[in-house]
Design an enzyme around this catalytic site. Structure first.
Site, PDB file in Angstrom:
ATOM      1  CG  ASN A   1       3.132  -0.422   3.048  1.00  0.00           C
ATOM      2  OD1 ASN A   1       2.687  -1.067   2.258  1.00  0.00           O
ATOM      3  ND2 ASN A   1       4.290  -0.336   2.374  1.00  0.00           N
ATOM      4  N   GLY A   2       1.951  -2.755   4.888  1.00  0.00           N
ATOM      5  CA  GLY A   2       2.428  -3.878   5.152  1.00  0.00           C
ATOM      6  C   GLY A   2       1.713  -4.498   5.995  1.00  0.00           C
TER       7      GLY A   2
ATOM      8  N   GLY B   1      -1.260   1.174  -5.227  1.00  0.00           N
ATOM      9  CA  GLY B   1      -2.172   0.547  -4.555  1.00  0.00           C
ATOM     10  C   GLY B   1      -3.047   1.256  -5.353  1.00  0.00           C
TER      11      GLY B   1
ATOM     12  CE1 TYR C   1       5.757  -5.701 -10.981  1.00  0.00           C
ATOM     13  CE2 TYR C   1       4.753  -4.992  -8.927  1.00  0.00           C
ATOM     14  CZ  TYR C   1       4.895  -5.341 -10.572  1.00  0.00           C
ATOM     15  OH  TYR C   1       3.358  -5.037 -11.026  1.00  0.00           O
TER      16      TYR C   1
ATOM     17  CB  CYS D   1      -0.905   0.917   0.980  1.00  0.00           C
ATOM     18  SG  CYS D   1      -1.869  -1.698   1.269  1.00  0.00           S
TER      19      CYS D   1
END
Length: 508
Positions: free
Chosen positions: A102-103, A28, A256, A2
């Site tokens: 985020n995670g 996201g 990526y 995210c």
């Protein structure tokens, strides 16, 4: 994966948050949300979809205040189709707290149980982010003194979070009437950067590119286990709150996820990808010593720097042989294999003259399920390629990622139970060349000498938090399969607006 952002400014921050989320949109596309702080109240708007679709002019006008946080969601833990799990989350005590994360936590179930049985807190969704918010709220409640909030209480609360929570987390949160609190997990798995502009305003974000595009200068990365407390008056306080820290950022960020113009943990993502190309060039030379390659063609966009550098390094011709339709969603984050397979040819089209009669080396950032790779190889053959070699800038993905990347189960991963020759046959290529893990680490290390340890579990099955075993992997894989079945046909549309006002009294 995210994207998160937080701003403490001196003027309204709604536009800064919106612009920052758009820059972080690659992290996201499932849902987006913004909360602003105005006086002792919060204003929230969130919905399913991309930033440009969630926020309209009327929504932006309602997001008043000089501080705020935002989030773009990528489906990981919980149900991606549920609007209730769009972030930021809110809890009303103590003071009123909002949080974006985020995670992915690895001890969510035990935390939920403790929240209910010991802390007497109700968790309303399947999201681990709501669990994390309630842990923070409970720990904060232990240290507050009436309606005041000493700086030490904030850091003690974050220390309590680190003591109880396992997994990967980069967090931005706000406490009504007081300030913005951001922190990063003790291993630094998920990224978080701190920036400041010439007006003395502060921004925290998942990637430095959000700072660049908003006129903020990168101050530094938030350290593993560190908390940053920005009062609404503009004071900045920082402290390492975890007892045992190690710097092991996720290696897949560089492969990526991150934008190439970002700097994460001091390393330029673009430079790292160029160096990946050189390392991969060495591997190609060893696997294909005859070098019967006429042209190197990247799979746009992430692999372009690696493919270009590989071609230059080996003295080969480089061509952009695929045209990308930029108005189709990214296949990697789209739930459902059938949808993913259908979208590949809608997303890419081959330029036949770049393939006809040639031996082609295709370069991609990674190979996960292999569905996309198989379609692309077939497209190259349909365009007239004589031979099709396929090179991956990353090693073979053989294990699930439990720290915030929606990796498939091991049964879905192409590399599970297959050697390179079998993988080549599976995707229809004449040969497959994978980057070696040590070479990948060396490439990122060379982009910044201080980085030497990384989170590489999807490649080697080594989980840096030390709490992952076979039983855990089996459990999350079963949960993933159940979640995917629930997503089919589920509606994910809708939006939420809230004005979250707390008592109109001076809480400072």
């Amino acid at each position: 994966m995210c994207g998160i952002i937080g701003v403490v400014g001196k003027t309204p921050v709604n536009q800064l948050l919106y612009d920052g989320l758009q820059v972080l949109q690659h992290r996201g596309q499932d849902a987006a949300g913004i909360v602003t702080a105005c006086g002792n109240g919060f204003h929230l708007h969130k919905g399913s979809g991309m930033v440009r679709d969630v926020f309209r002019t009327r929504n932006m006008r309602s997001l008043m205040g000089n501080a705020g946080i935002g989030h773009v969601r990528y489906p990981t833990a919980g149900s991606a189709s549920s609007l209730a799990e769009a972030q930021p989350f809110y809890v009303n005590s103590p003071f009123g707290i909002v949080l974006a994360h985020n995670g992915n936590l690895t001890n969510t179930e035990s935390l939920k149980k403790a929240m209910y049985e010991k802390d007497l807190r109700h968790i309303n969704t399947n999201s681990d982010s709501e669990v994390l918010l309630n842990v923070l709220a409970h720990e904060l409640e232990k240290h507050i003194q009436g309606t005041t909030l000493p700086v030490e209480a904030v850091f003690k609360a974050v220390a309590g979070v680190h003591h109880r929570v396992r997994g990967a987390y980069a967090v931005v949160s706000m406490i009504a009437g007081h300030g913005l609190v951001a922190f990063r997990d003790p291993c630094g798995i998920r990224p978080l950067v701190l920036g400041r502009n010439d007006n003395g305003e502060y921004m925290l974000a998942s990637e430095s590119v959000a700072l660049d595009c908003s006129g903020f200068k990168l101050v530094r990365d938030v350290a593993p286990g560190e908390a940053v407390y920005l009062t609404f008056d503009g004071e900045c306080h920082t402290q390492i709150c975890a007892e045992d820290t190690r710097h092991a950022p996720c290696l897949f960020e560089y492969v990526y996820f991150a934008r190439p113009d970002s700097i994460i943990d001091g390393a330029s993502v673009h430079e790292a990808r160029l160096l990946m190309g050189e390392k991969l060039g060495d591997k190609v030379r060893s696997v294909l010593p005859e070098m019967d390659i006429d042209v190197v063609i990247p799979i746009p966009d992430t692999s372009v720097p690696s493919a270009l550098q590989l071609a230059n390094y080996l003295g080969l011709s480089f061509r952009m042989g695929f045209i990308k339709n930029r108005y189709v969603g990214r296949t990697f984050i789209m739930p459902g294999q059938a949808v993913r397979k259908k979208s590949v040819r809608q997303k890419l089209n081959a330029i036949a003259t770049e393939f006809a009669g040639k031996n082609v080396l295709l370069v991609d950032d990674s190979i996960v399920r292999g569905t996309t790779s198989r379609e692309i190889v077939q497209m190259a053959r349909d365009a007239g390629a004589k031979k099709v070699y396929f090179a991956s800038a990353a090693p073979a993905v053989r294990f699930p990622n439990v720290y915030g990347i929606d990796m498939p189960t091991r049964a879905e991963l192409l590399a599970t139970g297959r050697d390179d020759a079998a993988i080549a046959r599976e995707i229809g290529a004449d040969a497959v060349i994978y980057q070696d893990l040590d070479a990948l680490k060396a490439a990122v290390h060379a982009a910044r000498g201080e980085l030497s340890e990384f989170e590489t579990s999807c490649f080697d099955g080594v989980y840096v938090t030390g709490d992952i075993d076979e039983a855990f992997l089996a459990k999350i894989e079963a949960a993933r399969e159940h979640s995917l079945s629930q997503r089919k046909g589920a509606e994910g549309e809708g939006m939420v607006d809230l004005n979250l006002n707390v008592a109109e009294q001076n809480l400072m």
